[in-house]
Design an enzyme around this catalytic site. Sequence first.
Site, PDB file in Angstrom:
ATOM      1  N   ARG A   1     -88.990 -14.114 -72.294  1.00  0.00           N
ATOM      2  CA  ARG A   1     -88.423 -14.962 -71.953  1.00  0.00           C
ATOM      3  C   ARG A   1     -88.842 -16.756 -73.314  1.00  0.00           C
ATOM      4  NH1 ARG A   1     -87.500 -16.323 -66.588  1.00  0.00           N
ATOM      5  NH2 ARG A   1     -86.512 -18.148 -67.374  1.00  0.00           N
TER       6      ARG A   1
ATOM      7  N   ARG B   1     -99.222 -18.722 -72.196  1.00  0.00           N
ATOM      8  CA  ARG B   1    -100.009 -18.031 -71.916  1.00  0.00           C
ATOM      9  C   ARG B   1    -101.510 -16.970 -71.907  1.00  0.00           C
ATOM     10  NH1 ARG B   1     -95.020 -16.360 -68.445  1.00  0.00           N
ATOM     11  NH2 ARG B   1     -93.430 -16.983 -69.257  1.00  0.00           N
TER      12      ARG B   1
HETATM   13  C1  FAD Z   1     -97.216 -19.438 -65.591  1.00  0.00           C
HETATM   14  C2  FAD Z   1     -95.962 -19.349 -65.463  1.00  0.00           C
HETATM   15  C3  FAD Z   1     -95.199 -18.994 -64.526  1.00  0.00           C
HETATM   16  C4  FAD Z   1     -93.691 -19.506 -64.987  1.00  0.00           C
HETATM   17  N1  FAD Z   1     -93.149 -18.557 -63.441  1.00  0.00           N
HETATM   18  C5  FAD Z   1     -91.812 -18.089 -63.430  1.00  0.00           C
HETATM   19  C6  FAD Z   1     -91.059 -18.317 -62.783  1.00  0.00           C
HETATM   20  O1  FAD Z   1     -91.106 -18.081 -61.324  1.00  0.00           O
HETATM   21  N2  FAD Z   1     -89.735 -17.643 -62.400  1.00  0.00           N
HETATM   22  C7  FAD Z   1     -89.183 -17.848 -63.610  1.00  0.00           C
HETATM   23  O2  FAD Z   1     -87.665 -17.950 -64.395  1.00  0.00           O
HETATM   24  N3  FAD Z   1     -89.638 -18.727 -65.452  1.00  0.00           N
HETATM   25  C8  FAD Z   1     -90.803 -18.324 -64.756  1.00  0.00           C
HETATM   26  N4  FAD Z   1     -92.259 -18.487 -66.207  1.00  0.00           N
HETATM   27  C9  FAD Z   1     -91.387 -18.844 -67.310  1.00  0.00           C
HETATM   28  C10 FAD Z   1     -90.818 -20.030 -67.897  1.00  0.00           C
HETATM   29  O3  FAD Z   1     -89.724 -20.550 -67.097  1.00  0.00           O
HETATM   30  C11 FAD Z   1     -90.179 -19.863 -69.384  1.00  0.00           C
HETATM   31  O4  FAD Z   1     -89.304 -19.208 -69.441  1.00  0.00           O
HETATM   32  C12 FAD Z   1     -91.129 -19.684 -70.750  1.00  0.00           C
HETATM   33  O5  FAD Z   1     -93.228 -19.764 -69.970  1.00  0.00           O
HETATM   34  C13 FAD Z   1     -90.902 -19.466 -71.922  1.00  0.00           C
HETATM   35  O6  FAD Z   1     -91.511 -21.135 -71.823  1.00  0.00           O
HETATM   36  P1  FAD Z   1     -90.210 -21.870 -73.111  1.00  0.00           P
HETATM   37  O7  FAD Z   1     -89.151 -21.971 -72.031  1.00  0.00           O
HETATM   38  O8  FAD Z   1     -90.911 -23.248 -72.971  1.00  0.00           O
HETATM   39  O9  FAD Z   1     -89.861 -21.268 -74.629  1.00  0.00           O
HETATM   40  P2  FAD Z   1     -89.193 -21.002 -75.595  1.00  0.00           P
HETATM   41  O10 FAD Z   1     -87.818 -20.366 -74.942  1.00  0.00           O
HETATM   42  O11 FAD Z   1     -89.912 -20.178 -76.798  1.00  0.00           O
HETATM   43  O12 FAD Z   1     -88.351 -22.271 -76.083  1.00  0.00           O
HETATM   44  C14 FAD Z   1     -89.168 -22.832 -76.447  1.00  0.00           C
HETATM   45  C15 FAD Z   1     -89.197 -24.305 -76.204  1.00  0.00           C
HETATM   46  O13 FAD Z   1     -87.979 -24.791 -76.952  1.00  0.00           O
HETATM   47  C16 FAD Z   1     -86.902 -25.597 -76.257  1.00  0.00           C
HETATM   48  N5  FAD Z   1     -86.245 -24.788 -76.026  1.00  0.00           N
HETATM   49  C17 FAD Z   1     -85.407 -23.758 -75.798  1.00  0.00           C
HETATM   50  N6  FAD Z   1     -84.410 -23.397 -74.487  1.00  0.00           N
HETATM   51  C18 FAD Z   1     -83.731 -24.735 -74.248  1.00  0.00           C
HETATM   52  C19 FAD Z   1     -83.281 -24.639 -73.856  1.00  0.00           C
HETATM   53  N7  FAD Z   1     -81.122 -23.895 -73.693  1.00  0.00           N
HETATM   54  N8  FAD Z   1     -83.037 -26.239 -74.216  1.00  0.00           N
HETATM   55  C20 FAD Z   1     -83.317 -27.448 -74.182  1.00  0.00           C
HETATM   56  N9  FAD Z   1     -84.735 -26.485 -74.806  1.00  0.00           N
HETATM   57  C21 FAD Z   1     -85.338 -25.436 -75.123  1.00  0.00           C
HETATM   58  C22 FAD Z   1     -88.089 -26.139 -75.753  1.00  0.00           C
HETATM   59  O14 FAD Z   1     -88.659 -27.528 -75.966  1.00  0.00           O
HETATM   60  C23 FAD Z   1     -89.145 -25.194 -75.081  1.00  0.00           C
HETATM   61  O15 FAD Z   1     -90.428 -25.348 -74.347  1.00  0.00           O
HETATM   62  C24 FAD Z   1     -92.538 -19.439 -65.916  1.00  0.00           C
HETATM   63  C25 FAD Z   1     -94.095 -18.988 -67.219  1.00  0.00           C
HETATM   64  C26 FAD Z   1     -95.519 -18.727 -66.454  1.00  0.00           C
HETATM   65  C27 FAD Z   1     -96.320 -19.944 -68.464  1.00  0.00           C
END
Ligand code: FAD
Length: 244
Positions: free
Chosen positions: A90, A198
């Site tokens: 993710r 994480r």
């Molecule tokens: C404790 C925990 C519980 C979770 N539970 C669930 C769950 O129940 N279901 C679920 O589906 N996921 C879940 N997740 C996954 C979460 O929703 C994120 O997909 C994951 O943590 C990756 O984070 P991110 O998107 O910030 O990271 P990255 O994909 O690496 O992105 C990094 C940053 O880049 C920017 N970015 C990236 N892509 C975009 C975009 N398309 N538009 C705008 N900005 C962008 C944002 O600022 C983002 O924070 C969970 C995560 C954690 C840590």
Amino acid sequence: MTDEAAPEPLFRDDVSVELVRHSAQDSDVLWAARVSTAGEQSLEEAHKDPERSKGLINYLMRDRHGTPFEHNSMTFLVSAPIFVFREFHRHRSGWSYNEESGRYRRLQPVFYVPGARRKLVQQGRPGKYEFVAGTAEQHDTVVTVMEESYRQSYAAYQRMLEAGVAREVARAVLPVGLFSSMYATCNARSLMHFLSLRTKDERATVPSFPQREIEMVAERMEQRWAELMPLTHAAFNAHGRVAP
Ligand SMILES: Cc1cc2nc3c(=O)[nH]c(=O)nc-3n(C[C@H](O)[C@H](O)[C@H](O)COP(=O)(O)OP(=O)(O)OC[C@H]3O[C@@H](n4cnc5c(N)ncnc54)[C@H](O)[C@@H]3O)c2cc1C
């Protein structure tokens, strides 16, 4: 028909993380940042005056000037259960992945079984979960049920391979506790974002509640990274473990 003998299942309670390649040091942050003021001389400036260097890294971290933390690279070889990889993948920004294939090779019967210290019981409501240790009986139940289930699914997989069914079809019966392996390449900025989500750490200004098994991978990555970039790592901790 397959001519490969069925290997015995192996049960693991750990994960492994190896740093296989890297080009990452604190000075990479400095020369990237100093181009702002030193222009093409910024490379020569990178190793001057350690105190000023530490100060600059702290300032960049505190004010969230993130891009100087991107001019470096670390490649990790990770072996962990598939459910960890589902969470890992993710993380889209600043990460590259290549994972072993279940279409081109027979998957090995290596399965995850929680160790005795893994907290087994979840309490509280969504978003406020707490995990507490299970009893010895609960742990025995987990180990017995998981091993039995893993053996059955791998035997079903093996049976289909022996009947001439393609690996990509037969793998449907394998569980998410199966180990996989991947190369994951990132930079310090994308790694910090990953670590902020994480790992669970008292210094974090925004707490996260990760699943323990991905946290085990994150902790091993953080150890390797801290050895390569100690000033950046210290600044990350000092400023609440928020990615700049
Ligand atoms: C404790 C925990 C519980 C979770 N539970 C669930 C769950 O129940 N279901 C679920 O589906 N996921 C879940 N997740 C996954 C979460 O929703 C994120 O997909 C994951 O943590 C990756 O984070 P991110 O998107 O910030 O990271 P990255 O994909 O690496 O992105 C990094 C940053 O880049 C920017 N970015 C990236 N892509 C975009 C975009 N398309 N538009 C705008 N900005 C962008 C944002 O600022 C983002 O924070 C969970 C995560 C954690 C840590």
